[in-house]
Write a protein that holds these residues in place. Structure first.
Motif, PDB file in Angstrom:
ATOM      1  N   ASP A  17      -6.685   4.257  -2.422  1.00  0.00           N
ATOM      2  CA  ASP A  17      -7.920   4.228  -1.640  1.00  0.00           C
ATOM      3  C   ASP A  17      -8.314   2.798  -1.293  1.00  0.00           C
ATOM      4  O   ASP A  17      -8.745   2.497  -0.174  1.00  0.00           O
ATOM      5  CB  ASP A  17      -9.028   4.905  -2.455  1.00  0.00           C
ATOM      6  CG  ASP A  17     -10.123   5.493  -1.571  1.00  0.00           C
ATOM      7  OD1 ASP A  17      -9.822   5.846  -0.418  1.00  0.00           O
ATOM      8  OD2 ASP A  17     -11.265   5.592  -2.034  1.00  0.00           O
ATOM      9  N   THR A  18      -8.154   1.889  -2.246  1.00  0.00           N
ATOM     10  CA  THR A  18      -8.509   0.486  -2.035  1.00  0.00           C
ATOM     11  C   THR A  18      -7.585  -0.173  -1.020  1.00  0.00           C
ATOM     12  O   THR A  18      -8.037  -0.880  -0.106  1.00  0.00           O
ATOM     13  CB  THR A  18      -8.446  -0.284  -3.367  1.00  0.00           C
ATOM     14  OG1 THR A  18      -9.305   0.343  -4.322  1.00  0.00           O
ATOM     15  CG2 THR A  18      -8.864  -1.733  -3.187  1.00  0.00           C
ATOM     16  N   LEU A  19      -6.295   0.056  -1.164  1.00  0.00           N
ATOM     17  CA  LEU A  19      -5.327  -0.543  -0.250  1.00  0.00           C
ATOM     18  C   LEU A  19      -5.434   0.032   1.152  1.00  0.00           C
ATOM     19  O   LEU A  19      -5.080  -0.626   2.131  1.00  0.00           O
ATOM     20  CB  LEU A  19      -3.913  -0.365  -0.803  1.00  0.00           C
ATOM     21  CG  LEU A  19      -3.598  -1.200  -2.051  1.00  0.00           C
ATOM     22  CD1 LEU A  19      -2.239  -0.832  -2.618  1.00  0.00           C
ATOM     23  CD2 LEU A  19      -3.650  -2.692  -1.730  1.00  0.00           C
ATOM     24  N   ASN A  20      -5.890   1.276   1.276  1.00  0.00           N
ATOM     25  CA  ASN A  20      -6.173   1.853   2.597  1.00  0.00           C
ATOM     26  C   ASN A  20      -7.105   0.951   3.381  1.00  0.00           C
ATOM     27  O   ASN A  20      -6.877   0.626   4.548  1.00  0.00           O
ATOM     28  CB  ASN A  20      -6.855   3.215   2.429  1.00  0.00           C
ATOM     29  CG  ASN A  20      -5.886   4.370   2.558  1.00  0.00           C
ATOM     30  OD1 ASN A  20      -4.698   4.171   2.730  1.00  0.00           O
ATOM     31  ND2 ASN A  20      -6.395   5.568   2.452  1.00  0.00           N
ATOM     32  N   ALA A  21      -8.193   0.567   2.738  1.00  0.00           N
ATOM     33  CA  ALA A  21      -9.199  -0.261   3.396  1.00  0.00           C
ATOM     34  C   ALA A  21      -8.652  -1.638   3.736  1.00  0.00           C
ATOM     35  O   ALA A  21      -8.928  -2.184   4.809  1.00  0.00           O
ATOM     36  CB  ALA A  21     -10.430  -0.392   2.494  1.00  0.00           C
ATOM     37  N   MET A  22      -7.854  -2.210   2.843  1.00  0.00           N
ATOM     38  CA  MET A  22      -7.319  -3.546   3.072  1.00  0.00           C
ATOM     39  C   MET A  22      -6.281  -3.561   4.183  1.00  0.00           C
ATOM     40  O   MET A  22      -6.070  -4.578   4.844  1.00  0.00           O
ATOM     41  CB  MET A  22      -6.747  -4.086   1.763  1.00  0.00           C
ATOM     42  CG  MET A  22      -7.810  -4.240   0.692  1.00  0.00           C
ATOM     43  SD  MET A  22      -7.193  -4.838  -0.898  1.00  0.00           S
ATOM     44  CE  MET A  22      -6.991  -6.573  -0.534  1.00  0.00           C
ATOM     45  N   MET A  23      -5.609  -2.420   4.420  1.00  0.00           N
ATOM     46  CA  MET A  23      -4.726  -2.283   5.581  1.00  0.00           C
ATOM     47  C   MET A  23      -5.534  -2.157   6.859  1.00  0.00           C
ATOM     48  O   MET A  23      -5.171  -2.706   7.900  1.00  0.00           O
ATOM     49  CB  MET A  23      -3.864  -1.021   5.441  1.00  0.00           C
ATOM     50  CG  MET A  23      -2.618  -1.151   4.631  1.00  0.00           C
ATOM     51  SD  MET A  23      -1.702   0.405   4.655  1.00  0.00           S
ATOM     52  CE  MET A  23      -1.159   0.451   6.365  1.00  0.00           C
ATOM     53  N   ALA A  24      -6.618  -1.410   6.781  1.00  0.00           N
ATOM     54  CA  ALA A  24      -7.398  -1.105   7.976  1.00  0.00           C
ATOM     55  C   ALA A  24      -8.049  -2.346   8.581  1.00  0.00           C
ATOM     56  O   ALA A  24      -8.154  -2.451   9.809  1.00  0.00           O
ATOM     57  CB  ALA A  24      -8.465  -0.062   7.649  1.00  0.00           C
ATOM     58  N   LEU A  25      -8.487  -3.264   7.746  1.00  0.00           N
ATOM     59  CA  LEU A  25      -9.238  -4.419   8.254  1.00  0.00           C
ATOM     60  C   LEU A  25      -8.492  -5.216   9.329  1.00  0.00           C
ATOM     61  O   LEU A  25      -9.028  -5.410  10.434  1.00  0.00           O
ATOM     62  CB  LEU A  25      -9.632  -5.329   7.083  1.00  0.00           C
ATOM     63  CG  LEU A  25     -10.925  -4.954   6.355  1.00  0.00           C
ATOM     64  CD1 LEU A  25     -11.076  -5.781   5.082  1.00  0.00           C
ATOM     65  CD2 LEU A  25     -12.139  -5.142   7.266  1.00  0.00           C
ATOM     66  N   ALA A  52       0.813  -1.220   0.000  1.00  0.00           N
ATOM     67  CA  ALA A  52       0.000   0.000   0.000  1.00  0.00           C
ATOM     68  C   ALA A  52       0.841   1.262   0.000  1.00  0.00           C
ATOM     69  O   ALA A  52       0.497   2.253  -0.641  1.00  0.00           O
ATOM     70  CB  ALA A  52      -0.927   0.012   1.217  1.00  0.00           C
ATOM     71  N   GLY A  53       1.960   1.232   0.699  1.00  0.00           N
ATOM     72  CA  GLY A  53       2.794   2.411   0.801  1.00  0.00           C
ATOM     73  C   GLY A  53       3.265   2.938  -0.534  1.00  0.00           C
ATOM     74  O   GLY A  53       3.435   4.152  -0.712  1.00  0.00           O
ATOM     75  N   PHE A  54       3.476   2.051  -1.480  1.00  0.00           N
ATOM     76  CA  PHE A  54       3.939   2.492  -2.791  1.00  0.00           C
ATOM     77  C   PHE A  54       2.860   3.275  -3.529  1.00  0.00           C
ATOM     78  O   PHE A  54       3.161   4.041  -4.448  1.00  0.00           O
ATOM     79  CB  PHE A  54       4.389   1.286  -3.625  1.00  0.00           C
ATOM     80  CG  PHE A  54       5.753   0.792  -3.243  1.00  0.00           C
ATOM     81  CD1 PHE A  54       6.889   1.317  -3.830  1.00  0.00           C
ATOM     82  CD2 PHE A  54       5.899  -0.192  -2.269  1.00  0.00           C
ATOM     83  CE1 PHE A  54       8.154   0.873  -3.463  1.00  0.00           C
ATOM     84  CE2 PHE A  54       7.153  -0.647  -1.893  1.00  0.00           C
ATOM     85  CZ  PHE A  54       8.293  -0.115  -2.489  1.00  0.00           C
ATOM     86  N   GLY A  55       1.607   3.096  -3.115  1.00  0.00           N
ATOM     87  CA  GLY A  55       0.534   3.913  -3.681  1.00  0.00           C
ATOM     88  C   GLY A  55       0.235   5.115  -2.814  1.00  0.00           C
ATOM     89  O   GLY A  55       0.353   6.256  -3.243  1.00  0.00           O
TER      90      GLY A  55
END
Length: 444
Positions: free
Chosen positions: A412-420, A159-162
């Motif tokens: 935005d998508t990877l934000n959510a996948m990190m949060a879960l 996610a960080g790369f995005g």
């Protein structure tokens, strides 16, 4: 590319649907109630503790102040300029209200993250402190949850790369091109050199640079915004009323604004709020785990200030300027909307936004490099540190030249996948957070 973008957009709709928004806000509200609103009642104490020197000899790699500045370097970025503008452009003025709500409950989330990060941190093979969701899942939960730690580290590393690299480099290139006519390739090369000079030095150099740049850039940006707000003080009550009204009734189409339902205000307000302050993502506690402190609760009170400063102060100033200017009805979006708003109300305002965006995005690249590095170290060990830093620095020029819409969507998508994984861990570890808080208060 269109097929790929459509697939990512579909996934984005799933991960940022009602269940995710309910989980983020619900977790924050649950923690706030469990803490008996302690984060809101201790904002002043948090600021006093921030400048307390008593923990300078405690275990850790950087000072508590530097830990907060490092986390703020990653959070105060494009989300405060382009993110707020996007939220208002797509969700209407009411989106700002939902950003505030996300921040208020997010203070409890950020507090709990830092408490767990310090309480469950450990030293790596090089003697540096490592912490964050992957470590408090590993050390605080049973073996059955170990896969969740791996999932967070994997999502965080990617996610960080995005979030922290591509989006930021692209925003810098776009701002410098539109305001000063600087070619994106030149920007990419200059960013590559500047980022390499800091990131290759590790967390101590990142913290030193952040400790100087973050307070300076935030103060200058806020000063420009406050000049505008104060000069339009008579119109401010009407703007605030518009924010509250639109949050619950939606916004009708006007000018170039297409209109937005209440759900759009909630969705984009919460999504951009999380993108801006990162409460619930689990990124900031990675920085706070490196702080020189003997008190997990004390560091938690300092950590929660990040959400307060980022969203309730910096994002609010951006939002007020956009609404006071009336530029939000122009049909413009992103950083261009913020620049238009500032330029209408302040001579040279466009350059304030451009320079602010460049500095904000640069420090975000630095902060996120450390977050991703710790995720990579968790997965592959300290031997992966140098290869990761080289890869991170090398990715910057590519981000400067990439397609912005696709990068925003992926981020935005990877934000959510990190949060879960992080939110699940916080809910399971909440009794520990509540107990440590009670013990801290009892000892005072």
């Amino acid at each position: 590319m269109q097929t790929l973008e459509g697939l990512v957009a579909t996934i984005n709709g799933w991960v940022w649907g009602v269940p995710m928004l309910a989980l983020i806000l619900g977790t924050g509200l649950y923690l706030m109630l469990g803490l008996r609103f302690m984060p809101l009642r201790n904002i002043g104490r948090g600021f006093r503790m921030l400048f307390d020197k008593k923990d300078t000899d405690s275990d850790g790699n950087i000072s508590s102040f530097q830990a907060l500045m490092t986390s703020l370097s990653a959070t105060i970025g494009t989300g405060n300029i382009a993110g707020v503008a996007t939220a208002i452009a797509l969700g209407g003025p009411g989106a700002l209200f939902w950003m505030w709500c996300t921040a208020l409950v997010g203070m409890a989330t950020k507090y709990a993250e830092a408490v767990c990060a310090v309480h469950y941190r450990e030293r790596d093979a090089n003697g540096n402190f490592s912490g964050g969701p992957m470590y408090y899942i590993k050390n605080g939960l049973s073996e059955n949850w170990r896969w969740l730690a791996v999932a967070f580290a994997l999502f965080g590393a990617v996610a960080g790369f995005g979030i922290g690299n591509g989006v930021q480099a692209n925003s810098v290139a776009d701002a410098l091109d539109s305001s000063f006519g600087i070619d994106a390739r030149i920007t990419g090369i200059c960013l590559f050199i500047a980022v390499a000079a800091v990131v290759l030095g590790g967390v101590k150099r990142i913290a030193e640079v952040a400790g100087v740049l973050v307070p300076l850039m935030a103060a200058l940006y806020l000063l420009a915004g406050l000049i505008i707000v104060i000069s339009s003080l008579g119109e401010l009550p009407g703007v605030i009323a518009l924010v509250f009204e639109s949050a619950f009734t939606g916004t009708a189409a006007t000018g170039g604004f297409a209109g937005a339902a209440v759900w759009a205000a909630i969705r984009f307000g919460v999504a951009r709020g999380i993108f801006s302050n990162e409460a619930g993502l689990g990124s900031a506690p990675i920085a706070h785990a490196a702080a020189k402190t003997d008190s997990a609760v004390g560091q938690g009170m300092i950590a929660m200030l990040g959400t307060f400063i980022d969203t309730l102060i910096v994002c609010s100033i951006t939002g007020f300027v956009i609404l006071l200017s009336g530029a939000w009805t122009s049909g413009e979006n992103g950083a261009a909307l913020s620049a238009m708003a500032f330029d209408q109300l302040l001579p040279g305002g466009e350059y304030v936004v451009s320079i602010g965006l460049v500095l904000f995005a640069f420090t975000t690249i630095l902060g996120w490099s450390y977050y991703c590095e710790r995720c990579v170290v968790y997965l592959f060990g300290v031997k992966a540190e140098l290869p990761f830093r080289i890869l991170w620095v090398s990715a910057v020029p590519f981000g400067a030249l990439a397609n912005l819409e696709m990068i925003w969507l992926v981020a935005d998508t990877l934000n959510a996948m990190m949060a879960l994984p992080n939110l699940v861990a916080l809910l399971l570890l909440s009794p520990v957070v509540f107990r440590l808080t009670r013990e801290y208060r009892a000892a005072r």
